[in-house]
Design a protein around this motif. Structure first.
Motif, short mmCIF file in Angstrom:
data_model
loop_
_atom_site.label_atom_id
_atom_site.label_comp_id
_atom_site.label_asym_id
_atom_site.label_seq_id
_atom_site.Cartn_x
_atom_site.Cartn_y
_atom_site.Cartn_z
N GLY A 113 -1.10 17.09 -30.89
CA GLY A 113 -1.13 18.26 -29.79
C GLY A 113 -2.93 18.59 -29.47
N TYR A 114 -3.64 17.93 -28.69
CA TYR A 114 -4.57 18.33 -28.57
C TYR A 114 -4.91 19.46 -26.91
N ILE A 115 -5.12 20.87 -26.99
CA ILE A 115 -4.44 21.57 -26.35
C ILE A 115 -5.92 22.44 -25.07
N VAL A 116 -5.39 22.64 -24.20
CA VAL A 116 -6.98 23.09 -23.73
C VAL A 116 -6.79 24.13 -22.67
N ASP A 117 -7.31 25.43 -22.73
CA ASP A 117 -7.44 26.24 -21.98
C ASP A 117 -7.17 26.31 -20.57
N ILE A 118 -6.04 26.15 -20.26
CA ILE A 118 -6.57 25.20 -18.31
C ILE A 118 -6.21 27.07 -16.96
N THR A 119 -6.42 28.65 -17.61
CA THR A 119 -5.93 29.56 -17.47
C THR A 119 -7.06 29.84 -15.94
N GLU A 120 -7.86 30.11 -15.97
CA GLU A 120 -9.03 29.99 -14.94
C GLU A 120 -9.02 28.77 -13.57
N HIS A 121 -8.76 27.78 -13.94
CA HIS A 121 -8.49 26.15 -13.59
C HIS A 121 -7.58 26.66 -12.85
N LYS A 122 -5.90 26.92 -12.97
CA LYS A 122 -5.25 27.87 -12.52
C LYS A 122 -5.48 28.66 -10.95
N GLN A 123 -6.05 29.51 -11.81
CA GLN A 123 -6.06 30.58 -11.09
C GLN A 123 -7.11 29.96 -9.93
N VAL A 124 -8.29 28.80 -9.91
CA VAL A 124 -8.59 28.80 -8.77
C VAL A 124 -7.86 28.26 -8.10
N GLU A 125 -7.08 27.24 -8.46
CA GLU A 125 -6.32 26.31 -7.62
C GLU A 125 -4.82 27.23 -6.47
N GLN A 126 -4.48 28.48 -7.78
CA GLN A 126 -4.13 29.39 -6.98
C GLN A 126 -4.85 30.08 -5.36
N GLU A 127 -5.96 30.39 -5.76
CA GLU A 127 -6.40 31.06 -4.92
C GLU A 127 -7.11 29.31 -3.88
N LEU A 128 -7.53 28.66 -4.09
CA LEU A 128 -7.15 28.02 -3.22
C LEU A 128 -5.91 27.56 -1.65
N VAL A 129 -5.07 27.51 -2.40
CA VAL A 129 -3.83 27.29 -2.41
C VAL A 129 -3.61 28.35 -1.49
N LYS A 130 -3.79 29.55 -1.91
CA LYS A 130 -3.60 30.89 -0.43
C LYS A 130 -5.53 30.90 0.21
N ALA A 131 -6.53 30.27 -0.32
CA ALA A 131 -7.77 30.19 1.20
C ALA A 131 -6.66 29.04 2.25
N LYS A 132 -6.35 27.92 1.81
CA LYS A 132 -5.63 27.05 2.71
C LYS A 132 -4.67 27.43 3.61
N GLU A 133 -3.86 28.20 2.55
CA GLU A 133 -3.00 28.93 3.71
C GLU A 133 -3.34 30.53 4.63
N HIS A 134 -4.12 30.77 4.35
CA HIS A 134 -5.05 32.21 4.97
C HIS A 134 -5.76 31.41 6.39
N ALA A 135 -6.53 29.61 5.94
CA ALA A 135 -7.15 29.02 7.17
C ALA A 135 -6.00 28.92 8.34
N GLU A 136 -4.78 28.38 7.51
CA GLU A 136 -3.35 27.88 8.83
C GLU A 136 -3.51 29.05 9.36
N GLU A 137 -2.75 30.47 8.51
CA GLU A 137 -2.88 31.30 9.49
C GLU A 137 -3.65 32.08 10.45
N ASN A 138 -4.65 31.71 10.14
CA ASN A 138 -6.45 32.02 10.86
C ASN A 138 -6.00 31.22 12.58
N ASP A 139 -6.12 29.44 12.33
CA ASP A 139 -5.78 28.37 13.18
C ASP A 139 -4.89 29.46 14.17
N ARG A 140 -3.31 29.16 13.70
CA ARG A 140 -1.83 29.70 14.43
C ARG A 140 -2.10 31.37 14.87
N LEU A 141 -3.22 32.49 14.64
CA LEU A 141 -3.21 33.36 15.03
C LEU A 141 -4.15 33.06 16.15
#
Length: 869
Positions: A466-494
């Motif tokens: 197995g070749y194991i790579v730490d992607i914790t930072e990538h996961k955090q960025v991914e979660q932040e992008l999801v939150k940003a997308k949800e925030h943008a959608e909420e802004n459009d609705r508001l």
């Protein structure tokens, strides 16, 4: 009765005539075939010179025709070697299963298809192609054959494979190399078996007495075949993705194939009959002409590579020039941009690969090798495991820690299921879905895992690599992008909710204004009814004006046009003025309104923006009145000196409906309040708190709320306490405002206003103030009247007038009259307009729509100052 001899002779003559007729038909068909051959000669030449392999096969897959490019591409010397062969000789078993069968299904389903298909050469080597296959139909729509165009994409694939290989070199294993050699050996065996499967067979010639009839049938069939061949060749020609030209020795365009117009330097209709020098800049034209003449002079094929800028995009071409006649060439230009880009990427990748190799062992990739037994005991781990997992190599290979124990319970079942699935299906390597690892200190990280399956000679799985790579930072960025997308959608609705609310806040009062204006026009109304209707119209106008002012303020804030205008402000007087101004509105709802002034008279003057502090307080107090049905409202301030620089902490406390906890931060955001269900039954744009927050932050303070649902709220905001103790002047506005009208002498006034109804309104409002009123409709006219009447006491100056603005007119008047009172009036009502009016020479400023009491208050203030002098 006819004699046998005569009868035999007649029959012989009849047969001779029949033979003559058939021979004549045969000659005509042969002539027609020559004419048809001439028609397709140009198309055949193009097909034969194409970079792409082209072929036609019957519906059983037997080859009817291939061009030279197809023949060379597959490692054969002559096209005749392939005619009659089955298409399966160009594919091994794996290619037939994985590529050809799905590709064929799509062709049969759609009638055509384009995709990547693996091919095999005569020597057994394989290569990838970009295939385009079309089903040919007869005039009745019945499928009769298939055409295929194959482009060798080996260079492109090799470049891609090299890039991938460079990034995966450290992941290769001895077992994978061994498997690759076995696959190559198996492919060679499959090719030998495939070459032995088919043998050509010949048909016996029919009897001599049937040859003539058979020849006629063949000629008829040949004519149809020639027509089909012509159509097939034209189809292949039109399907080519290259550009085909015919040029003469002087570089004149003779003919152009109608293919790939997006690759043309100029449209085809602008090129035919023109020379290279008429189409291209001189350097390029000279280069192409030299290339063409070299091809003709040496009488051999020449190849050239060059870039062209077409539609602001650089495209690389590979051009092939083939002599067609003594004075013309056939030129085929092939787009090689992707290949050039791949070569550049490969070169760049090669320059970095050594650095990547050196960084690997010290980098984030950790290599594990564990046995295929329960718990996956670790046999090997790379030295950098300490930096990533915090475990030492010794701890992990001691046998006390199994790899499965590092995976949390929430993920282990999924990881184990993936391992079992891929192991069962016979793959050599696979990539896990990201999962978590528990580090030595209990911290959890996310990893990517590329796993190779290691087998022994019997095919049994012994280990996993197995070749194991730490992607914790990538996961955090991914979660932040999801939150940003949800925030943008909420802004459009508001924002949508906000626009709906604004539409309601404009249309509702407008409905009141227009509706009750119509009712006022009805005859027979009582005085009480008229007063009621006028009161509704006034309230509706005030409501719509508040909405418009909020929209203007928030727009100015959003565009960054709001500036802080610092002046001296008497805090106590401002608090007392707001109390006096808003007390009737509170008492109308039965609410007790009170205030607290805690500063001594010698410390009440501070340096801040008077208008913004006023706007913040009036927004908060009006909100408190709006959302309080009974009880009390108290407002005021406290001086804070215990932490850092001194500041004033203002408060507005009410016993209203309160604010739910989840909304206490959101209410200060733009567009949010319009979405609250509680606000649906209350009037307002929902922008007041957003504007207040922006103003507080501009003044260097902060704003917050403390609230309990059902019991009430307290809004707080702070501003810096900045004062100049050397100045002790006070604001006498309240005193001036209380002066009665009988103290004002009869004045001579000038109303500078270009709107007729506004002029009439001011004339009526000030009828008790003036003995004579003069009127001007332009800025120039206002200056002239003032110059001719030096005894004017008061000027009401509209800012926007024809010919000369109110600002410019005021500056002109101040050149010859320093004492006259000038009050600016404007419909702009933007932050900073007051300062602009004062700087131009006005004494004061009032915004439209002009309130009668407010105007009289301003006039009284300035006349009081004149009387004191």
């Amino acid at each position: 009765m006819e004699s046998p001899e005569k009868k035999s002779r007649a029959q012989l003559l009849k047969k001779v005539e029949f033979l003559k007729t058939k021979i004549t038909e045969f000659g005509k068909a042969e002539t027609k075939q020559k004419e048809t051959d001439e028609r397709i000669r140009f198309l055949s030449s193009v097909v034969e010179q194409s970079f792409d392999g082209m072929g036609i096969a019957d519906l059983k897959g037997n080859l009817l025709f291939v061009n030279d490019a197809w023949t060379r591409m597959h490692g054969y010397n002559k096209a005749e070697e392939l005619t009659g062969k089955h298409l399966s000789i160009f594919h091994n078993k794996k290619q037939l299963t994985n590529d050809v069968e799905p590709f064929t299904q799509m062709v049969l389903k759609k009638g055509f298809h384009t995709g990547e298909v693996g091919h095999i050469r005569k020597d057994g080597t394989t290569f990838p192609t970009q295939m385009t296959t079309t089903v040919l139909k007869d005039k009745n729509g019945k499928p009769i054959a298939m055409t295929g165009i194959a482009r060798d994409i080996t260079e492109k694939k090799n470049a891609e494979d090299k890039l991938k290989a460079n990034n995966q070199q450290l992941l290769a294993s001895e077992q994978q190399l061994k498997a690759t050699n076995q696959q190559l050996e198996a492919s060679n065996q499959q090719l030998k078996a495939a070459n032995q499967q088919f043998e050509a067979s010949e048909q016996q010639l029919k009897a001599t007495n049937q040859q003539l009839e058979a020849t006629n049938q063949q000629l008829r069939a040949s004519e149809e075949t020639i027509k089909e061949s012509e159509n097939n060749l034209r189809t292949l020609f039109n399907a080519m993705t290259d550009i085909v030209f015919e040029l003469d020795y002087d570089g004149t365009y003779i003919n152009i194939a109608p293919t790939s117009p997006e690759l043309m330097f100029k449209p085809s209709e602008d090129v035919i009959g023109k020379t290279l020098h008429e189409i291209f800049p001189k350097p390029e034209a000279d280069k192409f002409l030299e290339f063409i003449r070299k091809c003709l002079n040496e009488n051999k094929i020449n190849i050239i590579e060059y870039p062209l800028t077409i539609n602001e995009r650089t495209i690389w071409f590979e051009g092939r020039a083939t002599p067609k006649t003594k004075n013309s060439i056939l030129y085929i230009a092939h787009d090689i941009t992707e290949r050039k880009q791949a070569e550049e990427e490969l070169e760049h990748s090669n320059s970095l690969i050594q650095q990547e190799r050196n960084m690997f062992m010290a980098g984030p990739v950790v290599v594990f090798k564990w046995r295929n037994t329960e718990g996956w005991p670790v046999e090997y781990v790379s030295p950098n495991v300490k930096e990533v997992f915090d475990f030492s190599v010794k701890e992990l290979i001691s046998g006390e820690i199994f790899y499965a124990e590092l995976i949390p319970s929430e993920d282990i079942d999924r990881v184990a299921t993936e391992v079992a699935f891929y192991s069962k299906n016979g793959v050599e390597s696979f990539t896990h879905q990201p999962y978590r690892i528990v580090l030595k200190d209990g911290q959890i990280i996310w990893v990517d895992d590329f796993t190779s399956i290691l087998r022994n000679e019997n095919g049994d799985i012994t280990h996993y690599l197995g070749y194991i790579v730490d992607i914790t930072e990538h996961k955090q960025v991914e979660q932040e992008l999801v939150k940003a997308k949800e925030h943008a959608e909420e802004n459009d609705r508001l924002k949508t909710a906000f626009l709906q609310n604004i539409s309601h806040e404009i249309r509702s009062p407008m409905n009141g204004i227009l509706g009750f204006t119509d009712l006022l026009l009805e005859p027979g109304l009582t005085g009480e009814e008229q007063h009621e209707y006028i009161e509704i119209i006034k309230n509706s106008g005030d409501r719509m004006l508040n909405t418009i002012n909020d929209l203007i303020d928030i727009s100015m804030i959003e565009s960054g046009q709001v500036k802080v205008a610092v002046s001296e402000v008497n805090v106590n007087e401002q608090i007392e003025y707001l109390y006096t101004f808003l007390k009737p509105e509170a008492e109308k709802k039965g609410i007790q309104l009170s205030f607290k002034n805690l500063l001594h008279p010698w410390e009440v003057n501070i340096k801040t923006d008077h208008e913004k502090v006023y706007a913040i307080l009036i927004n908060l107090i009006k909100n408190a009145i709006k959302f309080t049905n009974d009880g009390s409202i108290e407002f005021g301030y406290n001086k804070k000196t215990d932490s850092g620089p001194a500041e004033l902490e203002f408060f507005v406390k009410d016993t209203g409906i309160g604010i739910p906890k989840k909304w206490r931060q959101a209410i200060f955001e733009r567009f949010v309040q319009a979405d609250f269900s509680l606000s649906k039954k209350y009037e307002g744009s929902g922008l007041g708190l957003s504007i207040s927050k922006a103003y507080v932050e501009m003044l260097g303070g902060k704003i917050w709320v403390e609230s309990k649902e059902g019991e009430g709220s307290v809004f707080y905001f702070t501003i810096p306490y900045s004062t100049d103790k050397s100045e002790t002047t006070t604001n006498n506005e309240a005193e001036s405002a209380t002066k009665s009208e009988h103290e004002v002498k009869k004045l001579k006034i000038l109303i500078a206003e270009d709107e007729e109804f506004a002029d009439l309104y001011l004339t009526k409002v000030l009828k008790d103030y003036y003995k004579k009123a003069l009127h001007a409709k332009t800025g120039i006219e206002a200056v002239d009247i003032c110059r001719n009447n030096p005894d004017i006491d008061l000027i009401l100056m509209d800012i926007k007038m024809p010919e000369m603005s109110g600002y410019d007119a005021t500056r002109k008047i101040r050149e010859f009259n320093k004492n006259v009172i000038i009050i600016a009036q404007t419909a702009y009502a933007l932050t900073g307009d007051r300062e602009k009016a004062i700087n131009s020479g006005c004494n004061d400023y009032i915004s439209k729509p002009i309130e009668k009491d407010k105007l009289k208050e301003i006039i009284g203030k300035h006349l009081s100052a004149v009387y004191k002098k």
